[in-house]
Design an enzyme around this catalytic site. Structure first.
Site, PDB file in Angstrom:
ATOM      1  N   LYS A  78       0.851  -1.196   0.000  1.00 32.93           N
ATOM      2  CA  LYS A  78       0.000   0.000   0.000  1.00 32.93           C
ATOM      3  C   LYS A  78       0.881   1.239   0.000  1.00 32.93           C
ATOM      4  CE  LYS A  78      -3.790   1.924   2.866  1.00 32.93           C
ATOM      5  NZ  LYS A  78      -4.641   1.659   4.038  1.00 32.93           N
ATOM      6  N   SER A 153      -9.515   1.801   3.268  1.00 33.95           N
ATOM      7  CA  SER A 153      -8.658   2.532   2.363  1.00 33.95           C
ATOM      8  C   SER A 153      -7.673   1.669   1.592  1.00 33.95           C
ATOM      9  CB  SER A 153      -7.887   3.588   3.139  1.00 33.95           C
ATOM     10  OG  SER A 153      -7.061   2.972   4.123  1.00 33.95           O
ATOM     11  N   SER A 177      -9.592  -0.713   7.349  1.00 33.08           N
ATOM     12  CA  SER A 177      -9.078  -0.561   5.986  1.00 33.08           C
ATOM     13  C   SER A 177      -8.471  -1.795   5.353  1.00 33.08           C
ATOM     14  CB  SER A 177      -8.040   0.550   5.957  1.00 33.08           C
ATOM     15  OG  SER A 177      -8.705   1.766   5.857  1.00 33.08           O
TER      16      SER A 177
END
Ligand code: GLN
Length: 481
Positions: A78, A153, A177
């Site tokens: 990420k 996210s 997330s």
């Protein structure tokens, strides 16, 4: 359908000379190209991943016993996790052009075991969001239906695995997330106990909530990656010194266990009927396996989201003050002095949602409102923690959907931040209390969209959690897993 769904399959294929690391990386690079419309990757490390794969193949040919435990593991990370010499931008303009001067401890440990990192994936700006739509790079799209969000996210990480562009991906979980996008994309999502994995090199959002997590096809791969990343780190004072068990050797749970669920959750007004049905079916399957499933009461459900958003915005407003246009990334070209450099760089560099949260966080920390909001939310956090601790004195696990609904259409919740925040109702408890949680794909709704169920356990009980998840995975295994 993914070509490989576990590291074991890959290592077996390599051992039987059916596959090399180089071929594997080439395969994933083709997949990345073929899924470019999903906007998963912010940056692909194609040449670097290929040359690392070749070097690993050579080493393996010379001496197969010399390679690390993650030989054949192709990962993405990420865009909030630092990898030395590579960009990291938290899906934000404010970090434009910034390169990590060091690697996150988690990344270093994975590389030391011969993992290959293929690229950096999209996410909500500074991990603030539940749909991946707040990214400066535009939204990632759900591979099950590109008109729908992947969740957030860590949406890029979830789709990276879902669309078979890597075997597993690193995400971060401050309020859900990792688990909510896992649920929306039909993959496994593991958020470990707060402090289980070092946060060194993870761009901070809410420091008392943040934890690096894993998105993968299988529970076994999540366990293996956790084992390698977990453990004390002098660079992170909040990282636990608890010994790291051999998570990868955990067997599927065979003993009957006590599992709780909250009737308030199953009757919640926000719950999509198919998600409720998936929960009930999972409960029935667990009962068939001999586990005891009982209703437990939890009367703080409606306080989770308000308290979470007061506390995380407060922490975020402090953490994000470091992005000042002087030290990192983007600097406004229109500034005339120091103050206007700060103001203009931040105004131009941050997106709407991040600004909203910085302002909200600054407000709840301001002298006149500190007690009314921040102190009160801390008290609510304490109550939630007490009730959760109490629950785990009587039960081994807590079962819940990961999200009230399946993936919604792009744009559907962008106009109403509160509605977006409410999508986290079932995931924030684990972060408020620090307990570990895992999301598993168990069903699909009528539109063919994945539904995930979440299991939680007491803190540092990852071994039991993994073992229970492995047992659940066996009963709910879908044809493509
Ligand atoms: N959606 C939640 C938020 O926006 C959770 C984000 C996260 O876990 N990073 O805060």
């Amino acid at each position: 359908m993914a070509r490989y769904t576990s590291l074991e399959q890959i290592q077996t294929a390599i051992a039987e000379h059916e596959l090399s690391c180089e071929e594997l990386v080439q395969y994933y690079l083709q997949q990345i190209e073929a899924t470019a419309h999903l906007n998963i990757y912010v940056e692909v490390y194609a040449e670097e991943a290929l040359s690392r794969a070749r070097a690993l193949d050579e080493r393996y040919q010379q001496s197969p016993a010399e390679v690390g435990a993650l030989f054949g593991m192709v990962l993405s990370h990420k865009d909030v996790i630092c990898y030395q010499g590579h960009g990291v931008s938290a899906g934000s303009k404010i970090l434009q052009g910034f390169e990590s001067p060091y690697s996150a401890t988690a990344v270093e440990r994975l590389l030391a075991e011969d993992a290959i990192i293929i690229g950096r994936v999209n996410c909500d700006e500074f991990a603030m969001g539940s749909s991946n739509e707040t990214s400066h790079f535009g939204p990632t799209r759900n591979a099950a239906d590109p008109e729908r969000v992947p969740g957030g996210s860590s949406g890029g990480s979830a789709v990276a695995v879902q669309a078979d562009t890597c075997l597993a991906s690193l995400g971060s979980d401050t309020g859900g997330s990792v688990r909510q996008p896992a649920s929306f994309c039909g993959v496994v999502g593991l958020k470990p106990t707060y402090g289980r994995i070092s946060r060194y090199g993870l761009l901070a959002y809410g420091s008392s909530f943040d934890q690096i997590g894993i998105l993968s096809h299988s529970v076994a791969d999540a366990a293996q990656l956790l084992q390698i990343m977990a453990g004390s780190d002098p660079q992170d004072a909040t990282c636990s010194k608890n010994p790291v068990p051999a998570y990868s050797e955990t067997q599927a749970e065979a003993k009957p266990r006590r599992i709780a669920y909250f009737p308030e959750v199953l009757q919640h007004r926000s719950l999509q009927p198919e998600v409720k049905a998936a929960c009930e079916q999972t409960i029935a399957k667990l009962q068939e396996q001999g586990h005891t499933i009982e209703a437990a009461s939890f009367d703080l459900l409606d306080y989770l989201i308000p308290a979470y958003y007061v506390l995380t915005t407060a922490e975020a407003s402090s953490n994000l003050s470091r992005y000042d246009g002087i030290r990192y990334g983007y600097r406004s070209g229109n500034a005339t002095d120091l103050l206007s450099t700060y103001k203009k760089s931040r105004t131009e560099g941050f997106g709407t949602e991040v600004k909203r949260r910085i302002m909200l966080g600054t407000f709840v920390l301001s002298a006149g409102y500190y007690d009314a909001y921040y102190t009160k939310a801390q008290k609510v956090r304490r109550l939630i923690k007490q009730q959760t601790d109490e629950l785990f004195r009587n039960f081994d696990f807590l079962l819940m959907p990961a999200a009230p609904t399946t993936a919604w259409k792009l744009g559907d919740k962008m106009e109403d931040p509160v509605e977006m925040y409410l999508a986290d109702i079932f995931t924030v408890q684990a972060n408020m209390t620090g307990i570990p949680a895992i999301c598993l794909p168990v069903a699909e709704d009528q539109a063919g969209l994945p539904i995930g169920i979440q299991l939680m356990s007491d803190k540092f009980a990852e071994e039991q959690l993994i073992s229970m998840a492995a047992a659940l995975e066996e009963v709910v295994r879908r044809p493509n897993l």
